[in-house]
Design an enzyme around this catalytic site. Structure first.
Site, PDB file in Angstrom:
ATOM      1  N   HIS A  89       2.377   4.794 -12.745  1.00 29.32           N
ATOM      2  CA  HIS A  89       2.632   3.847 -13.723  1.00 29.32           C
ATOM      3  C   HIS A  89       1.776   3.252 -14.376  1.00 29.32           C
ATOM      4  O   HIS A  89       0.417   3.246 -14.036  1.00 29.32           O
ATOM      5  CB  HIS A  89       3.303   2.626 -12.197  1.00 29.32           C
ATOM      6  CG  HIS A  89       2.501   1.684 -11.839  1.00 29.32           C
ATOM      7  ND1 HIS A  89       1.520   1.449 -11.948  1.00 29.32           N
ATOM      8  CD2 HIS A  89       1.770   2.377 -10.425  1.00 29.32           C
ATOM      9  CE1 HIS A  89       0.822   0.376 -10.587  1.00 29.32           C
ATOM     10  NE2 HIS A  89       0.621   1.624 -10.319  1.00 29.32           N
ATOM     11  N   ASP A 135      -5.837   2.535  -9.153  1.00 31.57           N
ATOM     12  CA  ASP A 135      -3.860   1.710  -9.658  1.00 31.57           C
ATOM     13  C   ASP A 135      -3.939   1.183 -10.621  1.00 31.57           C
ATOM     14  O   ASP A 135      -3.844  -0.259 -11.231  1.00 31.57           O
ATOM     15  CB  ASP A 135      -4.000   0.562  -8.745  1.00 31.57           C
ATOM     16  CG  ASP A 135      -2.661   0.281  -7.752  1.00 31.57           C
ATOM     17  OD1 ASP A 135      -1.921   1.447  -8.725  1.00 31.57           O
ATOM     18  OD2 ASP A 135      -2.153  -0.495  -7.022  1.00 31.57           O
ATOM     19  N   GLU A 180       4.959  -1.991 -12.449  1.00 30.16           N
ATOM     20  CA  GLU A 180       5.972  -1.393 -10.634  1.00 30.16           C
ATOM     21  C   GLU A 180       5.011  -2.235  -9.777  1.00 30.16           C
ATOM     22  O   GLU A 180       5.877  -2.994  -8.640  1.00 30.16           O
ATOM     23  CB  GLU A 180       4.793  -0.172 -10.381  1.00 30.16           C
ATOM     24  CG  GLU A 180       5.087   0.866  -9.224  1.00 30.16           C
ATOM     25  CD  GLU A 180       4.045   0.403  -7.853  1.00 30.16           C
ATOM     26  OE1 GLU A 180       4.014   0.925  -7.189  1.00 30.16           O
ATOM     27  OE2 GLU A 180       2.901  -0.864  -8.555  1.00 30.16           O
ATOM     28  N   GLU A 181       4.246  -3.462  -9.953  1.00 28.20           N
ATOM     29  CA  GLU A 181       3.872  -4.071  -9.065  1.00 28.20           C
ATOM     30  C   GLU A 181       4.226  -5.422  -8.966  1.00 28.20           C
ATOM     31  O   GLU A 181       4.171  -5.383  -7.902  1.00 28.20           O
ATOM     32  CB  GLU A 181       2.066  -4.149  -9.759  1.00 28.20           C
ATOM     33  CG  GLU A 181       1.004  -3.265  -9.628  1.00 28.20           C
ATOM     34  CD  GLU A 181       0.615  -2.441  -7.682  1.00 28.20           C
ATOM     35  OE1 GLU A 181       0.832  -2.886  -7.684  1.00 28.20           O
ATOM     36  OE2 GLU A 181      -0.509  -2.255  -8.300  1.00 28.20           O
ATOM     37  N   ASP A 235       0.386   8.156  -7.202  1.00 24.86           N
ATOM     38  CA  ASP A 235       0.134   6.334  -7.944  1.00 24.86           C
ATOM     39  C   ASP A 235      -0.604   6.269  -6.275  1.00 24.86           C
ATOM     40  O   ASP A 235      -0.126   5.218  -5.148  1.00 24.86           O
ATOM     41  CB  ASP A 235       1.227   5.739  -7.505  1.00 24.86           C
ATOM     42  CG  ASP A 235       1.259   4.417  -7.245  1.00 24.86           C
ATOM     43  OD1 ASP A 235      -0.408   3.628  -7.473  1.00 24.86           O
ATOM     44  OD2 ASP A 235       2.434   3.457  -7.182  1.00 24.86           O
TER      45      ASP A 235
HETATM   46 ZN    ZN Z   1       0.012   1.637  -7.738  1.00 27.35          ZN
END
Ligand code: ZN
Length: 465
Positions: free
Chosen positions: A285, A297, A331-332, A359
């Site tokens: 992502h 991340d 995504e988050e 991820d």
């Molecule tokens: Zn992530």
């Protein structure tokens, strides 16, 4: 289970799987040329820093890229330009409707009995407190389950504090149980009349860096502010509470909900020679939280998957099927890009041959898990064998495909998990400390080497996973 035992179990499983897999009549064998090329790619990946350089570029030239923010658009433009400059055959975007939330300010302080400020951050998508904040007595629960069992009378008009500690584990198994407090704590507290929620950070470090991460508000319950204390500050609050006197906290969280905006998933492809419509999906992502620069991340995943496909394009004969690198949006804030991707492509599932996602930070890959047909396991076993030189073992568990690619996995697409060592991942995850300096170039090379093996073999073998 200790890490050593886990590795031993996985290694034992590898032997077991390798000796029981049989080659079915209707599946083609793996060509020697495919295997030889996979070995060559593995070794070549260890000699170059494409992924590390991509990550340096993303974290420096874009930096934080919160879902729906103008910075996420900058990241989308960055990704399109990078795919093009790397020479991918096809580069395109698919629109995604994304909720845009913004952090404005965040403060917490103990008013009494021992006045002092605490390090705090708003959880992602948190509602604001009234302007000027709330001041109320703390009511403390050790776990989300304790809050669920608590009486409304104990909670009404107070600030709920959940202090559960996340346990460290190579595969991140401490996250699921602990993260309930972050995801569901606010609505559970609000249902019982709480004014706000503070939690101990869902993280394994001992620094004064609070960990953000998404809140899931229940639809029918008022939205209260939700925030995380850094782990040392949560310890401090627990010590203060242990003195047995009522503890009053002032919490001031200001945030803004901007509604929905249009962002995009960014896609780069290397077109297959024989079956160009059949696709191997490499996911990660592109969005990040706003506190750090999203290096682990999930800038690392973006860089690893782009670099693996790029390596194959430059150094191998074209595989028979198409390699599709998908950089998911948002995504988050709730797997938003991945859910819309799965919806858009659900009628084409039979052409999505297999998928995997990066991820879980920038630690080395240590195990390979799969969810494939029994008569295709021999291909995955061979991938694991070639990755053995990188320290990778065959894992004895069913792969899930990761949060984003797993959306397609649930619909029936076969998936692989390239399991990374996550012992340190949750020290940095969702904090201001998620920055480029934490990433080791040699670990990025190792990841690309493993991903190149998986990707090339999956795209060049013509059987069905
Ligand atoms: Zn992530």
């Amino acid at each position: 289970m200790s890490v050593t035992n886990l590795v031993k179990t996985a290694a034992f499983a590898a032997v077991f799987i390798a000796t029981t897999a049989t080659l079915a009549d209707d599946q083609p064998p793996l060509d020697d040329a495919t295997i030889e090329t996979a070995r060559t790619l593995r070794d070549a990946a260890l000699e170059e820093d494409t992924a590390y350089n991509l990550l340096e570029s993303l974290t420096t030239e874009v930096g934080p890229r919160l879902a729906g923010s103008p910075q996420e658009q900058v990241a989308i433009d960055w990704a399109v330009a990078k795919f093009k400059s790397l020479g991918f055959d096809k580069v395109y975007t698919e629109p995604v409707q994304v909720p845009r939330w913004e952090r404005l300010s965040e403060h917490a302080r103990v008013v009494s009995p021992f006045a002092q400020s605490l390090r705090v951050t708003a959880l992602g998508k948190s509602a604001a407190t009234p302007v000027g904040g709330v001041t109320a007595e703390i009511v403390h629960y050790a776990t989300f389950e304790d809050l669920q069992a608590a009486d409304t009378a104990d909670i009404e008009g107070k600030i709920v504090f959940i202090s559960n500690r996340m346990k460290r584990h190579i595969a991140g198994r401490g996250y699921g149980p602990a993260v309930q407090a972050r995801g569901r704590g606010a609505s559970e507290a609000a249902r019982k009349g709480a004014l706000a929620l503070v939690i101990r950070s869902i993280g394994t470090d001992s620094h004064r860096m609070p960990h953000t991460g998404g809140v899931n508000y229940a639809a029918d319950i008022p939205r209260i502010a939700a925030a995380a204390l850094s782990n040392p500050d949560a310890d401090q609050l627990e010590r203060i509470l242990k003195r047995g006197k009522p503890v009053t906290l002032h919490l001031d969280i200001q945030t803004k909900d901007h509604g929905m905006v249009e962002m995009a998933n960014v896609i780069g492809e290397i077109t297959g020679t024989t079956f160009p419509d059949d696709v191997v999906i490499l996911g990660s992502h592109l969005d990040s939280w706003d506190l750090g620069t999203g290096a682990i991340d999930d800038g690392a995943g973006v860089a690893i998957t782009m670099a693996a496909a790029d390596l194959i394009k430059r150094m191998a004969p074209r595989p028979k099927r198409t390699i599709r690198v998908v950089l998911f949006s948002a995504e988050e804030v709730g797997l938003v890009g991945a859910r819309q991707y799965a919806e858009r492509h659900k009628d084409n599932l039979k052409h999505l041959i297999i998928g995997a996602e990066s991820d879980f930070g920038a630690g080395p890959v240590w195990a390979l898990a799969s969810k494939v047909r029994p008569d295709a396991t021999f291909v995955v076993d061979k991938m694991a064998q070639i990755m053995g030189a990188l320290g990778v073992v065959r894992a004895d568990r069913v792969a899930g495909g990761g949060p984003d690619v797993g959306q397609l996995g649930r619909m029936g697409m076969p998936v692989i998990d390239m399991m990374q060592n996550g012992n340190q991942y949750f020290d940095l995850h969702h904090t201001a400390d998620d920055t480029f300096d934490k990433v080791k170039p040699e670990d990025m090379r190792q990841n690309v080497a493993a991903w190149a093996v998986f990707t090339y073999m999956a795209a060049d073998w013509t059987g069905i996973f």
